[in-house]
Design a protein around this motif. Structure first.
Motif, PDB file in Angstrom:
ATOM      1  N   LEU A 209     -40.299 -70.244  81.537  1.00  0.00           N
ATOM      2  CA  LEU A 209     -41.223 -71.368  81.543  1.00  0.00           C
ATOM      3  C   LEU A 209     -41.625 -71.652  80.105  1.00  0.00           C
ATOM      4  N   PRO A 210     -41.049 -72.685  79.483  1.00  0.00           N
ATOM      5  CA  PRO A 210     -41.413 -72.974  78.097  1.00  0.00           C
ATOM      6  C   PRO A 210     -42.854 -73.456  78.013  1.00  0.00           C
ATOM      7  N   LEU A 211     -43.440 -73.282  76.840  1.00  0.00           N
ATOM      8  CA  LEU A 211     -44.879 -73.529  76.703  1.00  0.00           C
ATOM      9  C   LEU A 211     -45.246 -74.981  76.983  1.00  0.00           C
ATOM     10  N   ASP A 212     -44.464 -75.920  76.440  1.00  0.00           N
ATOM     11  CA  ASP A 212     -44.864 -77.320  76.635  1.00  0.00           C
ATOM     12  C   ASP A 212     -44.784 -77.718  78.104  1.00  0.00           C
ATOM     13  N   THR A 213     -43.774 -77.211  78.808  1.00  0.00           N
ATOM     14  CA  THR A 213     -43.698 -77.481  80.242  1.00  0.00           C
ATOM     15  C   THR A 213     -44.909 -76.890  80.951  1.00  0.00           C
ATOM     16  N   ALA A 214     -45.250 -75.672  80.552  1.00  0.00           N
ATOM     17  CA  ALA A 214     -46.369 -74.991  81.198  1.00  0.00           C
ATOM     18  C   ALA A 214     -47.641 -75.805  81.046  1.00  0.00           C
ATOM     19  N   ILE A 215     -47.891 -76.313  79.838  1.00  0.00           N
ATOM     20  CA  ILE A 215     -49.124 -77.062  79.611  1.00  0.00           C
ATOM     21  C   ILE A 215     -49.080 -78.372  80.368  1.00  0.00           C
ATOM     22  N   ASN A 216     -47.928 -79.012  80.331  1.00  0.00           N
ATOM     23  CA  ASN A 216     -47.807 -80.293  81.013  1.00  0.00           C
ATOM     24  C   ASN A 216     -48.000 -80.150  82.509  1.00  0.00           C
ATOM     25  N   LEU A 224     -49.502 -68.914  82.001  1.00  0.00           N
ATOM     26  CA  LEU A 224     -49.558 -69.660  80.747  1.00  0.00           C
ATOM     27  C   LEU A 224     -49.502 -68.691  79.572  1.00  0.00           C
ATOM     28  N   ARG A 225     -50.216 -67.586  79.695  1.00  0.00           N
ATOM     29  CA  ARG A 225     -50.229 -66.616  78.595  1.00  0.00           C
ATOM     30  C   ARG A 225     -48.845 -66.019  78.394  1.00  0.00           C
ATOM     31  N   ALA A 226     -48.118 -65.829  79.497  1.00  0.00           N
ATOM     32  CA  ALA A 226     -46.771 -65.281  79.359  1.00  0.00           C
ATOM     33  C   ALA A 226     -45.871 -66.233  78.601  1.00  0.00           C
ATOM     34  N   SER A 227     -46.209 -67.521  78.652  1.00  0.00           N
ATOM     35  CA  SER A 227     -45.398 -68.476  77.898  1.00  0.00           C
ATOM     36  C   SER A 227     -45.765 -68.483  76.426  1.00  0.00           C
ATOM     37  N   ASP A 246     -65.531 -56.932  73.770  1.00  0.00           N
ATOM     38  CA  ASP A 246     -64.404 -56.869  72.861  1.00  0.00           C
ATOM     39  C   ASP A 246     -63.148 -56.609  73.694  1.00  0.00           C
ATOM     40  N   PHE A 247     -62.293 -57.589  73.763  1.00  0.00           N
ATOM     41  CA  PHE A 247     -61.026 -57.378  74.473  1.00  0.00           C
ATOM     42  C   PHE A 247     -59.977 -58.329  73.916  1.00  0.00           C
ATOM     43  N   ASP A 248     -58.737 -58.007  74.193  1.00  0.00           N
ATOM     44  CA  ASP A 248     -57.639 -58.826  73.674  1.00  0.00           C
ATOM     45  C   ASP A 248     -57.086 -59.705  74.777  1.00  0.00           C
ATOM     46  N   ILE A 249     -56.409 -60.733  74.353  1.00  0.00           N
ATOM     47  CA  ILE A 249     -55.688 -61.561  75.314  1.00  0.00           C
ATOM     48  C   ILE A 249     -54.211 -61.229  75.187  1.00  0.00           C
ATOM     49  N   PRO A 250     -53.650 -60.539  76.156  1.00  0.00           N
ATOM     50  CA  PRO A 250     -52.215 -60.254  76.061  1.00  0.00           C
ATOM     51  C   PRO A 250     -51.407 -61.534  76.282  1.00  0.00           C
ATOM     52  N   VAL A 251     -50.389 -61.699  75.481  1.00  0.00           N
ATOM     53  CA  VAL A 251     -49.505 -62.852  75.666  1.00  0.00           C
ATOM     54  C   VAL A 251     -48.066 -62.369  75.794  1.00  0.00           C
ATOM     55  N   VAL A 259     -39.395 -65.503  75.777  1.00  0.00           N
ATOM     56  CA  VAL A 259     -40.821 -65.700  76.033  1.00  0.00           C
ATOM     57  C   VAL A 259     -40.981 -66.598  77.252  1.00  0.00           C
ATOM     58  N   GLY A 260     -41.848 -66.172  78.148  1.00  0.00           N
ATOM     59  CA  GLY A 260     -42.112 -66.987  79.329  1.00  0.00           C
ATOM     60  C   GLY A 260     -41.206 -66.687  80.496  1.00  0.00           C
ATOM     61  N   ASP A 261     -40.491 -65.580  80.460  1.00  0.00           N
ATOM     62  CA  ASP A 261     -39.668 -65.241  81.624  1.00  0.00           C
ATOM     63  C   ASP A 261     -40.483 -64.409  82.616  1.00  0.00           C
ATOM     64  N   SER A 262     -39.843 -64.076  83.709  1.00  0.00           N
ATOM     65  CA  SER A 262     -40.582 -63.402  84.769  1.00  0.00           C
ATOM     66  C   SER A 262     -41.114 -62.052  84.323  1.00  0.00           C
ATOM     67  N   TRP A 263     -40.346 -61.370  83.498  1.00  0.00           N
ATOM     68  CA  TRP A 263     -40.805 -60.052  83.057  1.00  0.00           C
ATOM     69  C   TRP A 263     -42.075 -60.189  82.229  1.00  0.00           C
ATOM     70  N   ASP A 264     -42.124 -61.209  81.400  1.00  0.00           N
ATOM     71  CA  ASP A 264     -43.333 -61.427  80.611  1.00  0.00           C
ATOM     72  C   ASP A 264     -44.524 -61.697  81.503  1.00  0.00           C
ATOM     73  N   ARG A 265     -44.305 -62.512  82.521  1.00  0.00           N
ATOM     74  CA  ARG A 265     -45.401 -62.821  83.430  1.00  0.00           C
ATOM     75  C   ARG A 265     -45.890 -61.557  84.111  1.00  0.00           C
ATOM     76  N   TYR A 266     -44.929 -60.708  84.459  1.00  0.00           N
ATOM     77  CA  TYR A 266     -45.294 -59.442  85.076  1.00  0.00           C
ATOM     78  C   TYR A 266     -46.069 -58.576  84.100  1.00  0.00           C
ATOM     79  N   PHE A 267     -45.542 -58.471  82.903  1.00  0.00           N
ATOM     80  CA  PHE A 267     -46.110 -57.484  81.979  1.00  0.00           C
ATOM     81  C   PHE A 267     -47.453 -57.941  81.426  1.00  0.00           C
TER      82      PHE A 267
END
Lengths: 374, 176, 196, 357
Positions: A209-216, A224-227, A246-251, A259-267
């Motif tokens: 899922l590319p980022l621009d598609t995700a936002i659109n 969205l973060r996985a993208s 204090d916490f991080d946003i994992p992307v 970037v933006g594949d299923s494994w990223d979304r999972y992880f």
């Protein structure tokens, strides 16, 4: 034989509404060419329970049990989103203690929801065991909730202006124990599933899922973060008291594929659980004294007007659009469910993959049909 | 970061009479009211303008305003002024971090709104839902079908305030 | 070629790691229990089947109004001044006969919204969670202790009482009217407003 | 053995039925009952659960109860199904796995059929299963079944190749196709097992052979796993994709036949692995019967060792199933054609060179 008599046709395969891996009553109409997906048409509405229509006939506090039943895996977060929306509309300021307890509950709920997402994702891919490990740990969180408010799934806990109960005297101790207990379990899950070669092969580079598609497409949350976008309402549009922690946003980093594949979304979800643990750890030590019923209004009657209020649910941005006509019933209540929006991107990202990949993609979007259909 | 008022001014300059007004008497959110048939142009401008960059449509909701008015004219006949249906657009710019809300209103008799599906793809399902629930017709929407209700639901659009539950659906009793 | 060998190695190695994890779990005690034989204790706040202590109910209908799914139905008949309805456990005097107190537990959503407004704390959620029935009708719980005959009786009594009262009132009114003839008439609107 | 039986019954066919078919069936049925329960218990304990606990002590009779339930179930044939093929398919599948048992040496004195081409026969007859699966998938007239059956056919046929190559490696070393002979070659102690290079005799060749025999074993194990459609290669019945694959439409006893054959197959391939690499029925530590001087004890011990080893590998199969995710259909082919076959061929070459030394 003439060529025109040789007709090939695409195979139409109905997946669901009763199918082992559609995560509820979702029907996918697949156009297949062999096993390759040409088109996916999701048909939803099998779990439509008229939340919005009901809400118009309810008083504001009566709507809370109904919000439980939208994303039934993250009822606390739904309660929180609704309570915050109505509070903003009425201009209520809730006591500190309530804010802290709400944050702890919402983060525990996030872990619980992600555990279901990860576990069922394992089942979709074919690994059954991580599912039960995840559920085992989720049960522990549910027990904490049950101890606090008496229900395991549909809590009706976070009210407009406060909470239904104060926390149990043992709650702080048990939550700390849970945090201690849970950290190694994430490592175990990683060993068993996340870094398994077969699992990586099944999920990396699948359903990118590319980022621009995700936002659109308005996709939010872990998807969205996985993208690759560092976007979290807890940080970018802070509500409650999230700006104090204090916490991080994992992307998604495309560690195993793109970037933006299923494994990223999972992880991303796996990493978010760790961050949620961090928030819980910080919050649990700081709970101030106070009365949780202090700010609960006797009669919830917001002024005439409307609000769109959003919170970061485990699945993404949960928005409540409430129009009040000044009576005790909402005039119009619209819910922008993250699952509803995230599901709409399915066709876009699953074209050209195999049927087996569709399962992987659908699992990685982590939808709850209760929220898609409302 | 731009305030909704500034955005309203900007749009007013650009689109003139296609922007109908600015509703701000409400306690929390304010709305720029737009001509329903110009919403697509306005949206495109909002998305592509360098100062605005509204790349994300957070929510699109249909509303039945239930403002049907019954008045009597001089001769004592009842005159019904039909109510309106509205569509609310909640926009947000991820890059610039500002928000703006748009609103269009159409008559119940002729509920045609230009679709913004081609601007923000997320509007696809939201518009289908608004069509399903209120009967708002989105012009140029590629696939305007019912989404949550069964496709053969004939009793109308359930979230309208004057909706009545049907007695039967395909021979099955509806009220339990 | 290097990637090829690495893939092979990764495949085998991660499988072995996974096998290690599952093998360890062979010797971990089970977390599940044999449910109907063994039951976990429920926390004290557990929200399950609703129960109404009808002795304490004053028929104020607060729970009926709070219920989001309308599963509570209450009918009341006013008690006669001569009736002794008793008091609730927290000392409130009862004034209504609760002729019907039904909870359709099949509809109940266990939100416990009905519990909070009760002034006498007579409706509460218990920790009973096994109450399936073969007939749907059996899931409508009737908490009212009055028999239908008694209910009829109460209604008749009340009507009789009201009729008597009305008769008495009419009589009084007639007397009053007769007495008032001499006096100037009162503004009738004022009376109307009061009766509303 | 058959001579005596032929003398008693006066008919060779009857003798074979009594001597081979019956005992094997008597073994398969209890084994399947045990294995199904075992699978459920293994999975339960791996997942921190209890598993079946109701029927008998710790649910020991659960499968019997299940079987009784399956027997009582209505026999459903969908109207659009091809009745004849649909009804025949489960039996053909079972036939394939059952027939494979004939050439497996359970003990030095008991082998269903001591044919010279034993391993070859097993490879041939076990591909019978494909026919049954295809039949079932096609006849069900269900898209899921059809997809499952096609996947299954492709999978089983492909994985025959690495299996065959590894078997070839072993045949090259041992010089025989007869499984009984192969077992006898690995006699006495575990260092004579083929996995430790036993087939090459002793000395430096044996040491050199060990790593390659391990590779051969892994390849054989993986490819036989794929042939019996077990996770991670269970894509023909991948429940999250294809509901239940080729047996989606089956119910009752016909479904039980598929089940029966799956578990029978599991043991059959374990038996092949055991016979080829782990000494077959040979004891790893010498025989008690020898040291005690009781000759009749030896075959009994052999039977015990064989079954123990076989059951162990069945356990490993279950263990893998409850650990691993499932491969995708094209990845499955990749594993076979791009990984297993090159490795197997390479291995065959090296083993050949070593054995020439």
């Amino acid at each position: 034989m003439e060529t025109k008599t040789l007709k090939t046709e695409e195979l139409i395969l109905n997946m669901g509404p009763q199918h082992p891996s559609t995560h509820g009553v979702l029907r996918l109409e697949l156009e297949l060419e062999g096993e390759l997906i040409v088109n996916v048409k999701p048909h939803i509405g099998y779990l439509h329970r008229c939340f919005e229509k009901h809400a118009e006939a309810m008083t504001y506090p009566q709507v809370v049990p109904y919000t439980d039943r939208m994303d039934y895996l993250a009822s606390m977060s739904n309660n929180l989103g609704y309570a915050i929306a109505v509070e903003r509309l009425m201009g209520i300021k809730v006591p500190e203690r309530v804010e802290y307890i709400r944050v702890i509950m919402a983060e525990l709920q996030r872990i619980a929801s992600h555990l279901v997402a990860l576990g069922t994702y394992g089942v979709d891919i074919g690994a059954f065991t991580p599912f039960l490990y995840c559920f085992r740990d989720r049960e522990k969180i549910l027990s904490l909730f049950e101890m606090t408010c008496g229900a395991r799934l549909l809590y009706n806990y976070i009210w407009v202006g406060g909470l239904s109960h104060d926390i149990h005297p043992d709650f702080v101790r048990l939550t700390k124990e849970f945090v201690e207990y849970f950290r190694p379990k994430i490592v175990e899950l990683n060993e068993l599933l996340s870094f398994n070669k077969i699992f990586i092969e099944r999920t990396a580079n699948i359903g990118i899922l590319p980022l621009d598609t995700a936002i659109n497409y308005g996709v939010t949350g872990p998807m969205l973060r996985a993208s690759g976008l560092k976007w979290d309402l807890r940080k970018n549009d802070p509500y409650s008291i999230y700006d104090r922690f204090d916490f991080d946003i994992p992307v998604g980093e495309g560690e195993k594929g793109t970037v933006g594949d299923s494994w990223d979304r999972y992880f991303v979800r796996v990493q978010e659980m760790e961050q949620s643990l961090r928030i819980v750890e910080q919050a649990i030590d700081q709970i101030p004294e106070g009365n949780v019923h202090e700010a609960v209004p006797k009669r919830v009657k917001p002024p005439k007007g409307s609000i769109y209020s959003r919170v970061e649910n485990p699945k993404g941005e949960l928005g409540f659009f409430i129009i009040s006509d000044g009576s005790v019933n909402p005039f119009r209540m619209k819910v922008r469910g993250p699952s509803f929006v995230n599901l709409s991107v399915l066709n876009e990202i699953s074209k050209g993959h195999l049927v087996a990949d569709l399962i992987a993609i659908l699992g990685s979007t982590d939808i709850v049909l209760g929220e898609v259909d409302r | 970061m731009m305030k909704p008022e500034e955005i309203f001014e900007l749009l007013k300059q650009k689109f003139d009479d296609k922007i109908i007004g600015f509703e701000n008497e409400l306690p929390v959110d304010s709305y720029i009211v737009v001509n329903p048939l110009a919403i697509k142009e306005v949206s495109k401008f909002l998305r592509d303008n360098e100062q605005l960059k509204f790349d994300s449509l957070m929510c699109l909701s249909g509303v039945d305003d239930a403002n049907e008015k019954k008045t009597k004219d001089e001769e004592g006949n009842e005159v019904i002024e039909k109510g309106t249906l509205s569509v609310y657009y909640h926009l947000h710019s991820i890059e610039l971090g500002h928000k703006v809300n748009l609103k269009v209103s159409v008559s119940v008799d002729n509920p045609n709104v230009e679709s913004v599906e081609s601007i923000w793809r997320t509007a696809d399902w939201h518009e289908r839902e608004a069509y399903d629930m209120f009967g708002i017709v989105f012009l140029n929407h590629p696939d305007l079908r019912r989404i949550l209700m069964p496709e053969d639901w004939e009793a109308g659009h359930p979230l309208r305030k004057d909706y009545k539950n049907p007695e039967f659906y395909n021979g099955m009793r509806v009220p339990y | 070629m290097k990637k090829y060998l690495k893939n092979t190695w990764d495949g085998i190695w991660t499988v072995l790691i996974g096998m290690k994890v599952t093998f360890k779990h062979l010797f971990v005690p089970a977390v599940t229990i044999q449910y109907p034989d063994v039951k976990l204790p429920l926390p004290e706040r557990a929200r399950n089947r609703l129960y109404v202590n009808i002795d304490d109910c004053i028929g104020c209908l607060q729970c009926e109004r709070a219920c989001p799914v309308d599963c509570i139905h209450i009918d009341t008949v006013k008690g006669l001044p001569t009736d002794d309805l008793g008091t609730t456990s927290n000392g409130k005097k009862k004034a209504l006969w609760v002729t019907k107190f039904e909870i359709d537990i099949a509809k109940c959503c266990y939100c416990s919204l009905c519990v909070y407004p009760c002034p006498t704390e007579c409706i509460y959620m218990t920790d009973v969670y096994e109450f399936s029935e073969y007939k749907r009708q059996d899931l409508i719980y009737n908490f009212s202790t009055l028999t239908p005959n008694e209910v009829e009786q109460k209604k008749i009594n009340y009507e009789k009482f009201m009729a008597e009262k009305a008769a008495a009132k009419a009589k009084a009114a007639a007397e009053k009217a007769a007495a008032a003839k001499a006096k100037p008439p009162v503004d009738p609107n004022k009376n109307n407003q009061k009766s509303e | 053995m058959y001579d005596i039986l032929t003398n008693i019954f006066g008919n060779q066919i009857v003798a074979y039925i009594i001597g081979a078919a019956l005992p094997l069936f008597v073994w398969i049925l209890p084994f399947v009952l045990f294995a199904v329960l075992g699978e459920r218990k293994v999975s339960a304990h791996m997942q921190d659960r209890l598993g079946p606990m109701r029927v008998g002590y710790h649910g020991i009779l659960q499968t019997v109860a299940d079987l009784l339930k399956l027997l009582q179930k209505e026999d459903i044939v969908t109207p659009a199904a091809d009745r004849k093929l649909f009804n025949l398919a489960p039996y053909i599948v079972f036939l394939g796995s059952y027939a494979a048992f004939a050439a497996i040496p359970f003990s030095s004195i008991y082998i269903g059929s001591g044919i010279e081409v034993g391993i070859f026969y097993i490879l041939a007859v076990s591909s019978f299963v494909v026919v049954g699966i295809l039949m079932g998938g096609w006849a069900s007239d269900n898209k899921y079944s059809l997809l499952g059956a096609m996947r299954s056919a492709a999978q089983i046929v492909s994985y025959e190749i690495p299996t065959a190559i590894v078997v070839l490696t072993l045949v090259m070393l041992t010089g025989t196709l007869n499984l009984n002979t192969i077992s006898q070659q690995q006699t006495a102690y575990f260092w004579n097992w083929n996995i430790l290079g036993g087939a090459a005799g002793s000395g430096i060749t044996q040491i050199l052979l060990i790593p390659f025999m391990v590779i051969a074993f892994v390849i054989l194990f993986i490819s036989t796993l794929a042939e019996v459609n077990r996770t991670p290669f269970d894509i023909p019945e991948a429940e999250s994709e294809l509901v239940a694959g080729f047996h989606t439409e089956y119910s009752g006893m016909k479904f039980a036949m598929f089940f029966l054959s799956e578990y029978a197959n599991m043991f059959a391939v374990s038996a092949i692995v055991v016979t080829l690499f782990f000494g077959g029925y040979q004891s790893p530590f010498g025989y008690l019967g020898n040291s005690l001087g009781i000759p009749w004890l030896i075959p009994v011990e052999q039977l015990f060792w064989f079954l123990a080893k076989g059951v162990f590998f069945v356990f490993v199969q279950m263990w893998l199933r409850w650990t691993l995710p499932r491969l995708r259909v094209d990845q499955l082919m990749t594993v076979c054609w791009k990984y297993l076959i090159p490795y197997a061929v390479f291995n065959l070459l090296i083993v050949g060179i070593i054995s020439l030394l």
